[in-house]
Design a protein around this motif. Structure first.
Motif, mmCIF file in Angstrom:
data_model
loop_
_atom_site.group_PDB
_atom_site.id
_atom_site.type_symbol
_atom_site.label_atom_id
_atom_site.label_comp_id
_atom_site.label_asym_id
_atom_site.label_seq_id
_atom_site.Cartn_x
_atom_site.Cartn_y
_atom_site.Cartn_z
ATOM 1 N N ALA A 51 0.810 -1.226 0.000
ATOM 2 C CA ALA A 51 0.000 0.000 0.000
ATOM 3 C C ALA A 51 0.841 1.272 0.000
ATOM 4 C CB ALA A 51 -0.927 -0.006 1.211
ATOM 5 N N ARG A 52 2.097 1.195 -0.302
ATOM 6 C CA ARG A 52 2.931 2.395 -0.337
ATOM 7 C C ARG A 52 2.404 3.368 -1.391
ATOM 8 N NH1 ARG A 52 7.709 3.818 1.709
ATOM 9 N NH2 ARG A 52 8.894 5.462 0.664
ATOM 10 N N GLY A 53 2.240 4.619 -0.987
ATOM 11 C CA GLY A 53 1.709 5.632 -1.895
ATOM 12 C C GLY A 53 0.203 5.571 -2.068
ATOM 13 N N LYS A 54 -0.433 4.677 -1.318
ATOM 14 C CA LYS A 54 -1.877 4.526 -1.418
ATOM 15 C C LYS A 54 -2.534 4.748 -0.049
ATOM 16 C CE LYS A 54 -1.720 1.295 -5.312
ATOM 17 N NZ LYS A 54 -2.168 -0.028 -5.830
ATOM 18 N N ASP A 55 -3.863 4.683 -0.031
ATOM 19 C CA ASP A 55 -4.616 4.906 1.204
ATOM 20 C C ASP A 55 -4.852 3.591 1.940
ATOM 21 O OD1 ASP A 55 -4.814 7.571 0.487
ATOM 22 O OD2 ASP A 55 -6.794 7.333 -0.448
ATOM 23 N N VAL A 56 -4.742 3.653 3.262
ATOM 24 C CA VAL A 56 -5.086 2.527 4.129
ATOM 25 C C VAL A 56 -6.260 2.972 4.993
ATOM 26 C CG1 VAL A 56 -4.332 1.068 6.027
ATOM 27 C CG2 VAL A 56 -2.764 1.578 4.163
ATOM 28 N N ILE A 57 -7.376 2.266 4.886
ATOM 29 C CA ILE A 57 -8.601 2.655 5.598
ATOM 30 C C ILE A 57 -8.679 1.889 6.917
ATOM 31 C CG2 ILE A 57 -11.118 2.746 5.471
ATOM 32 C CD1 ILE A 57 -10.865 2.810 2.429
ATOM 33 N N LEU A 58 -8.860 2.655 8.014
ATOM 34 C CA LEU A 58 -8.854 2.068 9.348
ATOM 35 C C LEU A 58 -9.848 2.814 10.237
ATOM 36 C CD1 LEU A 58 -7.437 0.121 11.438
ATOM 37 C CD2 LEU A 58 -5.852 2.003 11.884
ATOM 38 N N SER A 59 -10.527 2.090 11.102
ATOM 39 C CA SER A 59 -11.478 2.706 12.027
ATOM 40 C C SER A 59 -10.753 3.572 13.059
ATOM 41 C CB SER A 59 -12.280 1.626 12.764
ATOM 42 O OG SER A 59 -12.991 2.180 13.848
ATOM 43 N N ARG A 60 -11.371 4.707 13.413
ATOM 44 C CA ARG A 60 -10.791 5.567 14.451
ATOM 45 C C ARG A 60 -10.691 4.852 15.796
ATOM 46 N NH1 ARG A 60 -13.625 9.607 11.493
ATOM 47 N NH2 ARG A 60 -12.166 11.209 10.767
ATOM 48 N N GLY A 61 -11.575 3.909 16.036
ATOM 49 C CA GLY A 61 -11.530 3.168 17.285
ATOM 50 C C GLY A 61 -10.387 2.185 17.373
#
Length: 449
Positions: free
Chosen positions: A149-159
Motif C-alpha cells: 500500500a505504499r503511496g496509497k490509502d489505508v482505511i482504518l477505524s478511528r476506534g
C-alpha cells in the motif's frame, strides 16, 4: 555502627585489593552511600567490605539474565513476555552453539529458504497459503503496508488507532510504511458503510487492528470480520487483519474471551493476517504474516525484508513452538498456556508452602487471594483468579530492591503495605531460587531487609 564509624572511600577501597582501583572506588562509594541510608532509617549496618564485594559481583554479571516473575502479569513486557517451552529453548541452544541448516537445500546442498519449514507449519495449523516472519509485529505492519500500500490509502477505524508500548502509535507506524492513513467512523462506532464510502481508486488496503491493550464498552458498534472481507473482495483491494497476540487456541474455557484466533481470520477470508510470536502464541519475539501466496511473495521480495528478517535463534524457537501445536502438546508444554490454565487451588497450595518456609526465615508471610493478568497487550480486562504470598515489612521498598538485586532476581508488586508474590507465573522449579533471593534478617525479627 554510627555515622562517625563510616570509613572514607579511600580507606574502604584499600581493603578491596583483589579488584581494579576504579571498580574498588566505585563499589566502596556505593556501599558507604547505602550504609548512610540504612543509618538514617535506624537499621543495622553490616560489614562494608563484604557489601562492597557483593556489589562488585553484581556489576560483573550480565545485566540480561533469568528472573522470576511473581508480579501476577503472565506476559510482562519488561520481563521478556512469553517464556519458551523446554524443547524451544533446547532448539535455540543447539543452533546457537554450532553451525545450522539455516538456508541450505538438503537435496541439492545449495541455498534454500530460511522460512520454508515455518510456512509449512502455519499452513497445517491455520490453512494459510504462505508465511513470512519478521522481528516483531510492528515490523510486520510496516512490511505489509510498505509492500502492498505504499503511496496509497489505508482505511482504518478511528476506534483502532492504538498506541503500543514505548509510545509508538499506529498512525506513525503506517506513515513510516509510505501509506496514507484514512480514518473512518468514530471512536466508539464504525459501520461497514463508513469503509465503503472511503474507498477510492487510490485505496491500497482495508485494515483492521485488534485493540488488544484496551477495551471500549457501552454505546459501541464495529464492522464484522465477514463484512470487511466481503467489502474488500468487492472492491478488489487487500484486507489486512492485525490481530496482535497470535492466539492459536481457544481461551474461552478460562473466561478469556474476545481474543481473535488466527485460524478464524484465515477461514473468514482475510488476505493477510499478522500477529506477535511472543504473546499468546508462546514463542519468541517475532512478527508473523500469513495469508495469500501472491501477497506474501510481494512482502518477501520487498527491500525492507532484508532489514527485518529474523535470525536462526528466533526461527529455531518458533519452529519448535509450532511443533508443539502440531503434535497436540501445546497446553502441557508451552509455559504461557500452562500458566493460564493453572488452577487457583493449586497456586494456593504452593503459596502456603512458600509462605511457611519464609516464616521459618523470620518473615511475616501469609497467603491472600488475588487476580492475575495475561498482560503483554492481551486481554486487558480479563483477570484470572490466583493466590499470592503476602509479606509485611517495616521497609518494603528495601526488601523489593533486595529481591530485584538477587543472583536470580525476583519481581513482585507492592499493594496496600504488602509485597505480593503471585505464583501463577512462577513454576515449581523456580521456588528454591525465589526463597534464596530473600536476604537474611537481622535478629530474626521478621522486619524485612
Amino acid at each position: 555502627m554510627t555515622f562517625r564509624d563510616l570509613p572514607s572511600v579511600e580507606k574502604l577501597s584499600a581493603q578491596l585489593s583483589e579488584l581494579t582501583h576504579e571498580l574498588a572506588v566505585a563499589v566502596a562509594r556505593q556501599a558507604i552511600d547505602e550504609a548512610r541510608e540504612q543509618l538514617r532509617a535506624g537499621e543495622l549496618v553490616g560489614d562494608l567490605a563484604t557489601r562492597a564485594r557483593g556489589l562488585a559481583a553484581v556489576m560483573g554479571r550480565n545485566q540480561l539474565r533469568r528472573a522470576i516473575n511473581a508480579t501476577g502479569v503472565l506476559l510482562h513486557t519488561n520481563l521478556g513476555r512469553a517464556t519458551l517451552a523446554p524443547s524451544a529453548a533446547a532448539a535455540v541452544a543447539a543452533v546457537a552453539s554450532g553451525h545450522a541448516t539455516l538456508e541450505v537445500d538438503e537435496d541439492t546442498g545449495g541455498r534454500g529458504s530460511r522460512q520454508t519449514v515455518i510456512a509449512q507449519l502455519f499452513r497445517e495449523l491455520t490453512g494459510a497459503e504462505d508465511t513470512v516472519v519478521v522481528n516483531n509485529n510492528a515490523a510486520a505492519t510496516v512490511l505489509a503496508l510498505a509492500a502492498l500500500a505504499r503511496g496509497k490509502d489505508v482505511i482504518l477505524s478511528r476506534g483502532e488507532l492504538v498506541e503500543i508500548g514505548g509510545h509508538f502509535r499506529l498512525p506513525e507506524v503506517i506513515a513510516q510504511s509510505g501509506a496514507a492513513l484514512v480514518e473512518v467512523g468514530t471512536t466508539n462506532r464504525t459501520r461497514i458503510a463508513d469503509y465503503e464510502k472511503a474507498i477510492t481508486e487510490n485505496t491500497g488496503m482495508l485494515l483492521r487492528c485488534h485493540p488488544s491493550n484496551f477495551r471500549i464498552v457501552g454505546f459501541t458498534e464495529s464492522a464484522s470480520l465477514e463484512e470487511l472481507v466481503a467489502l474488500a473482495k468487492h472492491a478488489a483491494v487487500p484486507f489486512g487483519d492485525d490481530i496482535g497476540s497470535g492466539a492459536l487456541v481457544d481461551f474461552s474455557p478460562f473466561g478469556l474471551t474476545d481474543e481473535p484466533q488466527v485460524q478464524k481470520s484465515v477461514a473468514a477470508g482475510a488476505d493477510l493476517v499478522w500477529f506477535s510470536g511472543d504473546k499468546l502464541l508462546g514463542g519468541p519475539q517475532a512478527g508473523i504474516i500469513i495469508g495469500r501466496k501472491d501477497l506474501i511473495a510481494t512482502c518477501k521480495h520487498h527491500p525492507l525484508m532484508r532489514a527485518l528478517r529474523p535470525d536462526k535463534l528466533t526461527l529455531a524457537a518458533l519452529e519448535a513452538t509450532l511443533r508443539l501445536y502440531q503434535t497436540g502438546c501445546a497446553w502441557d508444554e508451552i509455559p504461557t498456556l500452562r500458566r493460564i490454565k493453572r488452577e487457583s487451588g493449586q497456586i494456593d497450595r504452593r503459596c502456603r508452602i512458600v509462605a511457611g518456609k519464609l516464616r521459618k526465615l523470620g518473615y511475616d508471610a501469609t497467603v491472600e487471594a488475588t487476580l492475575s493478568q495475561v498482560g503483554g497487550g492481551s486481554l486487558p480486562d480479563r483477570m484470572l483468579p490466583s493466590h499470592a504470598v503476602a509479606i509485611r515489612s517495616s521497609n518494603l521498598p528495601a526488601l523489593a530492591r533486595a529481591l530485584r538485586q538477587a543472583a536470580t532476581p525476583v519481581y513482585g508488586r507492592i499493594e496496600r503495605d504488602r509485597l505480593l508474590l503471585d505464583l501463577r507465573a512462577v513454576d515449581h522449579d523456580e521456588e528454591a531460587a525465589l526463597l534464596l533471593a530473600f536476604p537474611p534478617l537481622g535478629g530474626g525479627q521478621g522486619e524485612g531487609a
